[in-house]
Design an enzyme around this catalytic site. Structure first.
Site, PDB file in Angstrom:
ATOM      1  N   TYR A  25       1.023  -1.058  -0.060  1.00  0.00           N
ATOM      2  CA  TYR A  25      -0.067  -0.468  -0.248  1.00  0.00           C
ATOM      3  C   TYR A  25       0.692   1.114  -0.642  1.00  0.00           C
ATOM      4  O   TYR A  25       1.961   1.206   0.886  1.00  0.00           O
ATOM      5  CB  TYR A  25      -0.846   0.098   1.190  1.00  0.00           C
ATOM      6  CG  TYR A  25      -2.477   0.019   1.026  1.00  0.00           C
ATOM      7  CD1 TYR A  25      -2.822   1.127   0.477  1.00  0.00           C
ATOM      8  CD2 TYR A  25      -3.477  -0.435   1.438  1.00  0.00           C
ATOM      9  CE1 TYR A  25      -3.696   2.436   0.353  1.00  0.00           C
ATOM     10  CE2 TYR A  25      -4.935   0.125   1.025  1.00  0.00           C
ATOM     11  CZ  TYR A  25      -4.722   1.016   0.243  1.00  0.00           C
ATOM     12  OH  TYR A  25      -6.334   1.251   0.200  1.00  0.00           O
ATOM     13  N   GLU A  34      -0.151   5.081  -0.681  1.00  0.00           N
ATOM     14  CA  GLU A  34      -0.992   6.367  -0.474  1.00  0.00           C
ATOM     15  C   GLU A  34      -0.039   7.778  -1.092  1.00  0.00           C
ATOM     16  O   GLU A  34       1.184   7.485   0.042  1.00  0.00           O
ATOM     17  CB  GLU A  34      -2.262   6.535   0.418  1.00  0.00           C
ATOM     18  CG  GLU A  34      -3.213   5.737   0.137  1.00  0.00           C
ATOM     19  CD  GLU A  34      -4.284   5.976   1.000  1.00  0.00           C
ATOM     20  OE1 GLU A  34      -5.092   5.756   0.802  1.00  0.00           O
ATOM     21  OE2 GLU A  34      -4.367   5.921   2.382  1.00  0.00           O
ATOM     22  N   ASP A  80      -5.359  13.417 -25.601  1.00  0.00           N
ATOM     23  CA  ASP A  80      -6.224  12.578 -25.180  1.00  0.00           C
ATOM     24  C   ASP A  80      -5.115  11.003 -26.274  1.00  0.00           C
ATOM     25  O   ASP A  80      -5.289  10.818 -27.139  1.00  0.00           O
ATOM     26  CB  ASP A  80      -7.173  11.910 -25.639  1.00  0.00           C
ATOM     27  CG  ASP A  80      -7.686  10.487 -24.799  1.00  0.00           C
ATOM     28  OD1 ASP A  80      -6.750   9.967 -24.775  1.00  0.00           O
ATOM     29  OD2 ASP A  80      -8.837  10.298 -24.067  1.00  0.00           O
ATOM     30  N   ARG A 138      -2.105  -2.527 -18.052  1.00  0.00           N
ATOM     31  CA  ARG A 138      -3.018  -1.884 -18.425  1.00  0.00           C
ATOM     32  C   ARG A 138      -2.425  -1.237 -17.266  1.00  0.00           C
ATOM     33  O   ARG A 138      -2.920  -1.218 -15.840  1.00  0.00           O
ATOM     34  CB  ARG A 138      -3.916  -2.389 -18.077  1.00  0.00           C
ATOM     35  CG  ARG A 138      -4.599  -4.090 -19.609  1.00  0.00           C
ATOM     36  CD  ARG A 138      -5.684  -4.803 -19.059  1.00  0.00           C
ATOM     37  NE  ARG A 138      -7.043  -3.645 -19.795  1.00  0.00           N
ATOM     38  CZ  ARG A 138      -7.015  -3.039 -21.113  1.00  0.00           C
ATOM     39  NH1 ARG A 138      -6.623  -3.695 -21.640  1.00  0.00           N
ATOM     40  NH2 ARG A 138      -8.033  -1.973 -21.095  1.00  0.00           N
TER      41      ARG A 138
END
Length: 425
Positions: A70, A72, A216, A251
């Site tokens: 983890y 963050e 994009d 991905r």
């Protein structure tokens, strides 16, 4: 279509890491599905424009202990302990992305391409702002104003399109709409436009309208990395991209920008739109960026385009109408109506033959067409001669020539000559 893979215990074990043997013992049902999917990918022709085969190194990182961590926040400023090594991994990913694309700042944490676009909007826009983007009916993406998506619910999107006679972006229309609507931002990019956008023209129009420019570049960014497409980085305020597709990474998403917007972009990703970074994916992106900086990838990217041009020409010979008359990228958009077919029927026939691709909207109210790409076939080592055979098989499947099983066998033979992964990675 139902799939009944062989029991995992009866199959040879792929070299996906030692964890696969544990999966076979603990959950043979899921292990069998994994092997079945590997067989599907290896025995058919994967022509979905948004898909590719990652390198074995990328796969190795995705299945690594980094998936347990983890993290963050950002390197040096995490909300959890024990992040010293994943901090290094993220810093490597950021520096490699910056170097690869010549960007002053890179954020490698977005989970998806849509997450990257959301972060760009969050950094530059307020709810209710007007945004100019390619119309969904003419090639725009879901995040370019679909009413089913956050973009269409939170912002006032105005759509531009392509010229009826050429299929190319109508820059006069873009300029007229920008002058009339004075958007807060202009988005250049699409999901099915096979030509290079004129980024300089978009920049000029955005400056005249007082708008930010968002590129994009989810589809072309891999070609940009390989020097086979122009870069939007010198022109756009923010560039959004994916790390899969032609780039051959995991991905995920990527945001590039100048130093002026770095803090706003980082805050838009975390904590505004996402929680903890997926550190196995971040590290896998670092691997992909490193691979994309090699001469081998440059050759690959140029071959992707050469294959797409060869395939487009061969498909035209099979009776399909190719949008814009060809392609500059890995994408081909084709109209199958001259074969007395509609796109969904065509896709089903091709799927039965082991040829997998998508459908997409065709501009100006025409029926849906087929969207296909050459990134995955090129990763397998196929070149122009194979593109001729792919087109022949595709045409035969669409016209219903011969037995379905016969075409499927030919597809499997061709794919089998170009395995996506060595038997023992």
């Amino acid at each position: 279509m139902s799939v009944t893979p062989a029991p995992a215990a009866q199959r040879s074990t792929p070299a996906w890491g030692t964890g696969f043997e544990a999966l076979v013992r603990q959950d043979p049902e899921l292990a069998g599905l994994l092997l079945g999917e590997a067989d599907r990918q290896a025995t058919g022709l994967q022509l979905i424009a948004a898909e590719n085969f990652t390198s074995p190194a990328v796969l190795a990182v995705l299945g690594s202990p980094l998936a347990n961590k983890y993290a963050e926040g950002y390197p040096g400023a995490r909300h959890h302990g024990g992040c010293e090594l994943v901090d290094l991994a993220e810093r490597i990913a950021v520096e490699r992305a910056r170097g690869l694309f010549g960007a002053e700042h890179a954020n490698v944490q977005p989970h998806t391409g849509s997450s990257a676009v959301l972060a760009a909007y969050a950094a530059l826009l307020r709810p209710g702002d007007t945004v100019l983007a390619m119309s969904l009916q003419q090639g725009g993406h879901l995040t370019h104003g679909s009413p089913a998506n956050f973009s269409g619910r939170w912002f006032d999107f105005v759509g531009y399109g392509v010229c009826r006679d050429t299929g190319l972006i109508d820059y006069d229309q873009v300029r007229d709409l920008a002058r009339e609507r004075r958007p807060a931002a202009i988005v250049c990019g699409s999901m099915s436009y096979p030509r290079h956008p004129d980024y300089a023209a978009f920049r000029e129009i955005a400056d005249e309208a007082g708008a930010a420019l968002i590129a994009d570049a989810a589809h072309p960014i891999g070609l940009v990395a390989g020097g086979a497409a122009p870069s939007p980085v010198p022109y756009a305020d923010i560039v959004c991209a994916t790390t899969h597709k032609v780039l051959r990474g995991p991905r995920g998403g990527l945001v590039l920008c100048g130093a002026r917007l770095a803090e706003r972009v980082d805050r838009a990703v975390f904590p505004f739109t996402q929680g903890g970074a997926q550190m196995h994916a971040v590290a896998a992106k670092a691997v992909a960026f490193g691979e994309a900086a090699t001469p081998a990838f440059t050759a690959y990217a140029h071959q992707v385009v050469a294959n797409a041009r060869a395939l487009a020409a061969a498909l035209a010979s099979e009776g399909l109408v190719i949008a814009t008359g060809g392609t500059d990228t890995h994408i081909i958009t084709a109209d199958v109506s001259p074969l007395a077919l509609e796109a969904l029927t065509a896709r089903r026939r091709l799927a039965a033959a082991g040829i997998v691709l998508d459908t997409c909207a065709l501009p100006h109210g025409r029926a849906r067409g087929l969207r296909l790409g050459t990134a995955a076939l090129t990763s397998q080592g196929m070149r122009e001669p194979e593109m001729m055979r792919v087109a022949t098989l595709l045409g035969a499947a669409l016209r219903g020539e011969g037995k379905e099983s016969g075409i499927r066998a030919e597809v499997a033979e061709l794919a089998g000559n170009f395995p996506p992964y060595p038997p023992h990675m």
